[in-house]
Structures are given as C-alpha cells and as structure tokens.
Design a protein around this motif. Structure first.
Motif, PDB file in Angstrom:
ATOM      1  N   CYS A  27     -22.554  37.029   0.624  1.00  0.00           N
ATOM      2  CA  CYS A  27     -21.816  35.758   0.734  1.00  0.00           C
ATOM      3  C   CYS A  27     -22.409  34.683  -0.173  1.00  0.00           C
ATOM      4  O   CYS A  27     -21.783  33.639  -0.389  1.00  0.00           O
TER       5      CYS A  27
ATOM      6  N   TYR B  82     -22.453  31.286  -5.082  1.00  0.00           N
ATOM      7  CA  TYR B  82     -23.265  30.070  -5.117  1.00  0.00           C
ATOM      8  C   TYR B  82     -24.434  30.195  -6.090  1.00  0.00           C
ATOM      9  O   TYR B  82     -24.965  29.196  -6.551  1.00  0.00           O
TER      10      TYR B  82
ATOM     11  N   GLU C 120     -14.304  30.323  -4.070  1.00  0.00           N
ATOM     12  CA  GLU C 120     -15.720  30.067  -4.328  1.00  0.00           C
ATOM     13  C   GLU C 120     -16.051  30.226  -5.807  1.00  0.00           C
ATOM     14  O   GLU C 120     -16.856  29.467  -6.364  1.00  0.00           O
TER      15      GLU C 120
ATOM     16  N   ALA D 118     -12.908  32.046  10.395  1.00  0.00           N
ATOM     17  CA  ALA D 118     -13.295  32.011   8.990  1.00  0.00           C
ATOM     18  C   ALA D 118     -13.342  30.579   8.493  1.00  0.00           C
ATOM     19  O   ALA D 118     -12.634  29.704   9.005  1.00  0.00           O
ATOM     20  N   ILE D 119     -14.181  30.353   7.508  1.00  0.00           N
ATOM     21  CA  ILE D 119     -14.298  29.015   6.920  1.00  0.00           C
ATOM     22  C   ILE D 119     -14.552  29.150   5.436  1.00  0.00           C
ATOM     23  O   ILE D 119     -15.162  30.131   4.994  1.00  0.00           O
ATOM     24  N   CYS D 120     -14.080  28.195   4.670  1.00  0.00           N
ATOM     25  CA  CYS D 120     -14.339  28.196   3.236  1.00  0.00           C
ATOM     26  C   CYS D 120     -14.631  26.774   2.778  1.00  0.00           C
ATOM     27  O   CYS D 120     -13.964  25.834   3.188  1.00  0.00           O
ATOM     28  N   LYS D 121     -15.655  26.631   1.951  1.00  0.00           N
ATOM     29  CA  LYS D 121     -15.956  25.357   1.320  1.00  0.00           C
ATOM     30  C   LYS D 121     -15.156  25.274   0.027  1.00  0.00           C
ATOM     31  O   LYS D 121     -15.223  26.183  -0.807  1.00  0.00           O
ATOM     32  N   ILE D 122     -14.392  24.205  -0.130  1.00  0.00           N
ATOM     33  CA  ILE D 122     -13.651  23.973  -1.370  1.00  0.00           C
ATOM     34  C   ILE D 122     -14.046  22.588  -1.863  1.00  0.00           C
ATOM     35  O   ILE D 122     -13.553  21.584  -1.362  1.00  0.00           O
TER      36      ILE D 122
ATOM     37  N   LEU E 298     -14.396  19.705   0.612  1.00  0.00           N
ATOM     38  CA  LEU E 298     -13.565  20.013   1.772  1.00  0.00           C
ATOM     39  C   LEU E 298     -14.020  21.307   2.441  1.00  0.00           C
ATOM     40  O   LEU E 298     -14.426  22.246   1.781  1.00  0.00           O
ATOM     41  N   ALA E 299     -13.942  21.318   3.772  1.00  0.00           N
ATOM     42  CA  ALA E 299     -14.069  22.584   4.499  1.00  0.00           C
ATOM     43  C   ALA E 299     -12.697  22.902   5.075  1.00  0.00           C
ATOM     44  O   ALA E 299     -11.990  21.997   5.527  1.00  0.00           O
TER      45      ALA E 299
ATOM     46  N   ALA F 100     -10.860  25.850   7.683  1.00  0.00           N
ATOM     47  CA  ALA F 100     -11.299  26.901   8.602  1.00  0.00           C
ATOM     48  C   ALA F 100     -10.199  27.245   9.587  1.00  0.00           C
ATOM     49  O   ALA F 100      -9.263  26.473   9.797  1.00  0.00           O
TER      50      ALA F 100
ATOM     51  N   ASP G 229     -16.269  22.799  10.717  1.00  0.00           N
ATOM     52  CA  ASP G 229     -16.867  24.003  11.300  1.00  0.00           C
ATOM     53  C   ASP G 229     -17.044  23.848  12.804  1.00  0.00           C
ATOM     54  O   ASP G 229     -16.738  24.742  13.586  1.00  0.00           O
TER      55      ASP G 229
END
Lengths: 567, 567
Positions: A43, A47, A165, A349-353, A356-357, A359, A420
């Motif tokens: 994951c 990054y 990502e 599920a969550i995603c950082k954009i 912004l988060a 989820a 989150d």
C-alpha cells in the motif's frame, strides 16, 4: 509435527506464518514467494514514487532472515509453487534462480497468491513505457522510467485506488498528469454524486481528468538512445526512452511519456484452478468461512479469494489489506485446530486524493439498485469539529438504509478532515447490526478541536429518522431537474448565498428567517420543493410549511449535494 | 395550544426550543436565560482566552433575535425564573434589568439550568484576581484581569477539562502557569497510568504541575492603583491589580497574578429542589428516561440532572455537551407527544492537552474496582496510521472488559493523532453491545495516511482474546515492582533499546530474535516475566517459552505502559 506450506509472502501469507508459529513451536512452516520480497508495504508503493515516503527500505517490513529469526519460518523467495498434487499432498516448487524443481509435502497448504493487474489487450500496450504497480520491482521500474525518460507528462488509466494514488504521486513530482476513466466517476466504492467531490479536487490540482473515456490504442515512439555502459546503463536502457501516442475511445489522442495501467486486479487463481479447486462465480478461489477451499487441507486468503459479503451474504471479491491480514491469522488458527470463522467483508475503504479523503463502507446505491433492494438515503454536510474552532472542514456524508427497519446498508464520506473517523464509526455500527434509530444516541468524543456536540453521524441519524417517522418528506438531487408543473422550487438561503454560490434555475427565494411573514407568497395547491445549502434550514422551512398546511419536500443535503453531483 | 417554558438557554434548552418549534408551529415557546447570552459556545471559552479562537463573536451562536426569526421562540435574557408553582403550573420570573417580577403559565416546563462551578470555602478565595469559567462574562473578566494586571504567572486549581484547557490557554499567551491537582492525576475519566501521558506532556511544556496538592489559603495583596477615568477605567479597576499569595496543603507557598478555580461543577438544583422535585442521591435533578422529573409536567436535561449510566444502569452525573443536546431534543419530542427514551450516558470524553489528545468512554478501572466488578485489561501502543507513512504517532490504548463474557467495560487512549477516532469506535462498539471477540473482526478504513491493516482496535482485541482463550497469561505494570523469588524478569528488546530508553531494574536481557538459541539460559522452575517495549515481541517470546514448557507471563503494554504509569 504439522507441516504448513504457504504460497505468497505478503499480507495474508505473512500474517498466517507469524500466527501459526505463535500457536505452535514445532510446526514446520515454509513460505514460498515467487518474487524477491516478502512482507513489503504494497500500500506504500505509490507514496514512495510520489516522495512522501523517501526511504525505500521503509517499505520492506520483513526479510527472510528476520522472519527466520523471529518466527522460525523457512522463507523461500524466488521460489514459485507451480503445481499442487492434492492426492499426495505435495507441491512442486520451481527455484526461479536456478530453474530447478523440487517437491514439498504438506499437511496444510495456504494459498495467498494475491491478485494481478488486469491489462486489457489494447494494441501496443506492451511497451517499455507502460507499467502496472503491484510490487517493489514494478515500483522500481516506474521510478527508473521517470528518471531515465525525462518524464514531463504521465497518463494513468483507471480511477481506482492505485490509479488515484499514482495520479497524486506524479503531480507531487511536478509531472503533468492525465487520468482516464472509462466510467463516469472515479473511486467506484462511492456513488457518482459523492465522487463529485473527488472530481472537483482532482481538477482543482490541474489534473487532466477525462471521464467516460477508454484507451483504445498505444503507439510507442522510441528515441534513439544508446546505453552508456560507462555510466552504469545496461542494454535495457536502450528501450525505455521515447514517448507514447495514445488514441482514445472518443477519437481524441494524447502524447505521454509514461503510461500506468491501473484498471483493476484479477485474482491469481491459476494454481488453484489447475489443482481442481473450486473457483467461485466471480472468478476468485471459493472459500468457506473457515478460509478452507473445496479441499479441506488447502486454505486460501486475501485478494485471490471470494468471500461472503457482510451485508448481503452473497459472494464478493474485495482485494483489500485488512481482510487479507485477518483472514491469514484465522487460517493459521484453523490449520492448528482452532475454530475461527470469517464474518464477511463490508468493503470498508478509503483513498487520499490530494487534501481530500474519500471513503465508504457497506453497500453503495449502485449496488442496492442493481440488487433491487428498497432503500432510502440521506446526505449531511457538516463541520468535522466545532466550526468556531480553527481547522474545521466540511464532512460530506451519505448514508443508505432500509426505510422500514432502519438497517444500515452503507455509508460514504468525503472531506479534508475527519472522514476516516466517520466511516469507521459507520463500519462498526453496521457490523454490530445497529439501526439508524440507534445512531441518534451515539455518544462520541466531543471537544471543540475534535468534534461537535451533535456529530455528523448524530445529525445524519436525525435526518434519517425524520424520514422514517414521516417528519420529513425528502426529495433527492437527481429529481430536482425533473420537477412538474405542480411543484414549486423554493430556495430558503439568503440572497447573497445565491448570488455568490449559485442556485438552481427557476427557483423562488424566501430566506428561512422571513418565511413566517412571507408564507402567503406560496401556493397551497402545489408542492413546495425546498432547498438550502446543506438541508438544515430547508428542514426548518419544511416543518414551518407543513405545519401550516402546505405540501412540501426538502432537498436532502441541499444545494451542495446537487452541485457536486454535477462535477 | 401547548405552552412550553424553558429555563436556561444554552445547550439543552436551546436544542429543546428549536426541536419543539420544528414539531409544532403553534406551540407557544418562551426561553428564559438569567444571563446575557443564549446558545453560546461554552466549550470554546478557554480557546478564546488562549487565542485559538480570535473572534469573540464566533462564540455567540445564536441571539434572541435570530432565535425569534428562525424558530419563533420568545427568548428572554436577563430574566431569571425564581420560583415554580407546580399546583398552578406557573413560574415566577424576575427581570434582572428592572427587578420586576411576573408570572408565566406553562403546560410543560423544561429545566436546563446547567451546573455552577464549585468554589470551596478556602480562606481568601473571594478576591478580584480569582475566577471560575462557565460563561461569557466569566471569560471577559479573566481577559480583563490578564490585560489590566500584567499577569506573568497564573495558577489553575483542578486538572479536569476546564483546568487543563485554561492551563494551555495561559501557556499560549506566554504566561507561566502552575497547575494544582489534589488527586494523584489529572483528567480523572482515565486511569492514573494513562494520565501519565498527560503529565509528561504538561511538564514537557514547562508547566509547574503539582499533583496531590490542595490550595489551603489565599492572600490578596492589592497594589495601589487609582482608576484612570479618563482612559476609560471604572472604579472597579481599582480592585483588580495586585497579586495573590497562595498557601498549599504541603506547606509550600506560591505567588501568582491570577487564580482559576476549576475543581468541578455542581448541578444547579435550587429551583428544582425548592419546588419539591426529587433530587437524586448524587445531587442532580432526578429524571426518568423520558427526561421527566418527578413531576410529569416538568422535564429536566443537561448538567443539572442525574441520568442512567449506560454500562451499570446506576444513576450518574455527566456534565457534557453531547448528552445535554440530545436530551434537550428528546425532551421536546416527549413534551409534544412523542415517546423517546434516553438510553444512558457512557461518559465519552476527550481533552486536548497541547499536542496530546486524551480520551475515554465507559467505565474506568478505578470505577470498576470501586464497584467490585471482575475485569481484565489490555494495553497496546501502536501507530495511528501505517508507520512507514509520514506523521504516524503512537496511540496508547487501554481497554477494560469482562474476562468471561468479553463485554466491553470501557476504553481510554492518549496520543497525538487518531485518539478521538479510536475512542469513538469503542463508544459505538460498547453502545452496540459488542464483545471484545467481535472487535477482532472490525473492518476499519485503511490506507497508509489513515490507518493500518490491523488497526489499534483490532490489535487490542487480539490481545484481549489471547487472554480470554488462555493463549496469553498477562502480568500488569503495577505488579512488576513486586515480583517474588520464583519469578525472573526478562527483557526481550535489543540491548540498545535498554541503553537508550531505560529498563526495569534487575532484568535479564535476551533479544526475542535470539531466544530460541538461548532458551537454555532460563530456569524452567521459575516463572519468566517477559517484557518488551509495547508487548508485541513479548507475546512472541511468551509463546516460544510456553510452547517449550516454560512458565511465563507477558507484561501487557510493555515497558511503555510501565514507564508512563510513573509519570
């Protein structure tokens, strides 16, 4: 002495190996990994590419040596299990370094092979500038391409977790980026109107986001580049310079220096299916709640399997790290005589954009519609903590529920703070079988830097229960553009808000605080469709009108939901 | 037409008024507030003093005018209800501006008078430099004292929420601060060893924290200061200059320029008890789950009341904003014919202490001990999100549970990131009646910036279930200093960790990764008491030893729990 063989040394496999050793000192445990690395932070790969994680070694959580020292597990990297002989309970292993094959006996076999990237048969897609990202060598290849090909523009195909990502990683490196997504939204775990927040964030950062567009052809234009052996280049460097001409399904074309294919993953089932293990309808290895395959001596976990959906009980495939880790632990328990049951996957599920988060947990509206489930939904947009304390951000929250029983079907959120937390709260509440009635009573941490006396979740529950009890008649954003002649649209915000922030065409405007005095301006024989910014003042106005004999509906989530749904 | 009178215009009262109007357009609603302000952000007061909230007007959430316009509520500030005539269903109201008294009839009366600060009868404590903080005028007086008395040193008595927040506010303003607390810890919702994280944070910021110390005498030394009427000073300015000499219970003394009394609050029950309403054993207004007092026409909510404890069912007093708001809403529902029940208070609470958050829900260990409840506990210290992603901080987490049924009794956490989230998760799980067994299966949001594949809560649940199933034999930090001759202490960390971070006197040291080779160094006839930094490697070592026929225990939460318990 129990002999356990494990195929795959990342999340599920590594968890199983460690747990098995803790349960038994004398079990023989061998873990095979066809790649070079075990237990790496998959994951974290995007990054490192983007530069947030600068030290590559931080991604290597364990080594074969550390696994041996701590857990007495025989870890064999670059060893691929190529065949399972279920009758003899043996596997054939190929040593990828020397090509030799050998067999190992097992009492229990655990399959944790993961999933591989889907690369569709697009003409020209196999070229030195096109990559997927699943493991450390993939990451290294992408970094190498960036460094050697002077990448000024990158294209990402697929707006899922990895695609998003990678888009951010390229942007952080100052690389102009195009994101192509075949669907009308990115981040499919949430519904389209919630993805609108992501679309706005992505475009705000200058990304060339193209929705509803597929990649149809790739042309590799190599540059003449002779490897400089003196400066450490190998012959392979001769092939990774140049650029790509992309043809798109909408007849547009695009020139790019690097292409990432991130349209999704497919369970690695070759080994399992060749061994005659049952494959589920969705294409993953079929498993029981004990994580057993159709052969009781063979367990399977992680991205390669099908498991039960927590909400529907149907089979589902959810390639996420959390379930994989817990399944691995549970498989080890069961191989060593325990009796643990996997209790289904919600798909949290969550995603950082960028800032912004976004989820989700449980089922989204698309899925409920597809399954023909009767549902209702609410939206709230409210501050992540007390709005008078610095740093508060709006949490945009959607909740789906059964309008009769109040059962929670799912929740989605987007925002720059506290997303989150809210989805975790919903994931726990859903797993515990709470109803939206019970959510009203949640007693969550509150101090001005952390929350509000009435949290986002309490507020959403209030709105949901108002609907269930008939105290509110909702209308939703997707109905607003199709009002009839028997409906009148009423904006109850202050005129300045309409002027500065936009409004819906054809609306009347009476600020909520003037409504009691100006109610006579509204027709009693039509339905008043009220909206405000987020739905709160709309509800106040709705109650006033209904209690004064009007027919009315309130736009749940207000203008903000309507506006972002169009992004 | 129902006539509703409301006493008190802050959290509970204001929520009730707004909800009542939404339910009924024709109810007559009058809200009396003896102060100057309604619906102000009382939780924000310390943050305005400290400067985080710069704009004072942000604390004034509503005005009488805004309440009238939006909710058609007749708000009467500076009007104090001084008597209830239950037979006639009237109240006597005193207009504090002109001194006139008048009566108002009610169908339903809601008492939301709040709680007042406890100021013990310490000699000299009534002086112009000593303040409590409950409302806007209190805040203004403190700010005025700071400005006019050139405050270089402030003393706060009481280490609860307000005391801690005022300590931080003074520190932010560059004022040297002493915090006096009679107990051996601040922040009583958590247990002493968890408060150790707060003590360390407080001392790290140069605060003079004195635990186990009471204030016994105050001497006010006024300075000669004649009010300058020309520069806008009034005669009252003549009295707020000078300093205080404080005498402490340990015979120490202290000179200070400003004294805050924040030892706690007491329910405002004068009006209720004079009207003959039942007062509970703890001193709050007795209420039913419908928020009714002993008189069914009179409801009461908020800090003034006793309510049911969610975990024990006993009466409790929890003066917090969240419950007050929800109770107010519910009281309005029930006054207007609904049938809502308050479902008990867990006491979920959080406090910011500089960069640290410290939070709790449910019962703490002190309370369980006092009530004679059989409990077990676990500690974990684990990263707030993937440790390889920047910004991860350790969440120190304590969970209390029933070792037989797995019922959750309570949870506490301290750390610089993600503390609110973990306690919220536990508050939901507890309210839903989940067991620690079920917590293992929680599926929480995970991406490297937000969490871990095995979250803090999953890990704590794993540890708890290991104990319940007999897979782990725990020893706790408070037993370590009293080992017998039949026990041997074993530190399984690397020697460098002992050297740099400290260790427990008299321990052996065998790193966990060498333990299989060096097991023979340990005696089989003694109990090996293992510890590592946080308990994780200790568990690996424990399983090795036990599976090899040793007797052993593992220090739950490791050296970190032991060390901070002594802070």
């Amino acid at each position: 002495m129990t002999k356990i063989l494990i195929v795959g040394g990342v999340a599920g496999g590594a968890s199983a190996a460690a747990r098995a050793r803790r349960l038994s000192e004398d079990a023989e445990i061998i873990m095979f990994e066809r790649g070079e690395f075990v237990s790496f932070a998959n994951c974290g790969l995007p990054y490192h590419i983007g530069g947030d994680i600068q030290d590559r070694s931080k991604l290597l959580l364990q080594t074969p040596e550390s696994f041996l020292a701590r857990f007495n597990v025989d870890v064999r990297v670059m060893n691929e299990v190529v065949n399972i002989n279920r009758n003899e309970k043996t596997v054939t292993v190929k040593n990828l370094l020397d090509g030799n094959e050998y067999t190992e006996r097992y009492d229990f076999l655990l399959l944790s092979p993961g999933a591989g990237p889907i690369v569709p048969p697009i003409p020209g897609v196999k070229n030195p500038l096109t990559h997927s990202l699943r493991n450390i060598p993939d990451m290294d290849r992408i970094l190498q391409t960036i460094e050697t090909n002077n990448v000024e523009h990158a294209t990402v195909v697929g707006g899922g977790f990895i695609g998003l990502e990678m888009m951010e990683a390229f942007h952080q490196r100052g690389i102009k980026t195009t994101l192509l997504e075949l669907a009308d939204q990115v981040m499919t775990p949430v519904d389209k109107e919630m993805a609108g927040f992501a679309h706005a964030e992505i475009r705000d950062h200058g990304i060339d986001l193209r929705l509803g567009v597929a990649l149809s052809d790739v042309e590799y234009i190599p540059e003449t580049h002779i490897a400089s052996f003196e400066s450490g280049e190998s012959t392979e460097h001769q092939h990774i310079n140049g650029h790509l001409n992309l043809s798109l399904s909408n007849s547009e074309s695009l020139e790019t220096d690097l292409l990432i294919m991130a349209i999704g993953v497919r369970p690695e089932t070759t080994l399992a299916s060749e061994a005659g293990l049952k494959i589920g309808e969705l294409g993953g290895i079929w498993t029981t709640p004990s994580m057993q395959t159709s052969d009781p001596s063979i367990y399977a976990v992680g991205d390669a399997i099908e498991e039960a959906d927590f909400v529907t009980g149907n089979q589902t495939i959810v390639p996420l790290a959390g379930p994989a880790n817990r399944q691995g632990r549970m498989a080890a328990d069961n191989m060593l005589g325990r009796n643990e049951s996997y209790q289904g996957t919600q798909g949290t599920a969550i995603c950082k954009i960028f800032d912004l988060a976004i989820a989700a947990t449980g089922k989204n509206e698309k899925q409920l519609k597809r399954d023909g489930v009767d549902y209702e939904k609410v939206y709230v947009h409210t501050a992540s903590h007390a709005s008078y304390y610095p740093g508060a951000e709006i949490v945009s929250f959607k909740m789906l529920f059964d309008p009769k029983s109040g059962k929670i079907f799912g929740a989605q959120a987007a925002g720059k703070d506290g997303v989150d937390k809210r989805i975790d709260i919903m994931a726990v509440a859903q797993r515990a079988g709470m109803t939206v009635e019970q959510l009203q009573h949640l007693e969550l941490t509150y101090a001005p830097p952390y929350g509000s006396a009435k949290d986002v979740i309490n507020q959403a529950a209030f709105v949901a229960n108002n609907i269930i009890k008939g105290d509110a008649t909702p209308i939703h954003f997707d109905e607003i553009d199709n009002l009839t002649d028997d409906q009148v649209l009423l904006d109850v915000r202050n005129p300045l808000e309409l002027e500065n922030g936009g409004y819906i065409e054809g609306t009347l405007n009476i600020p909520v605080d003037e409504l009691r005095q100006r109610m006579h301006e509204l027709p009693k024989n039509k339905e008043i469709v009220i909206y405000c910014q987020v739905g709160l003042r709309g509800n106040v106005a709705y109650r006033q009108l209904v209690n004064n004999g009007f027919k009315a509906r309130n736009l749940i989530g207000g203008y903000r939901t309507y506006k972002f749904a169009k992004m």
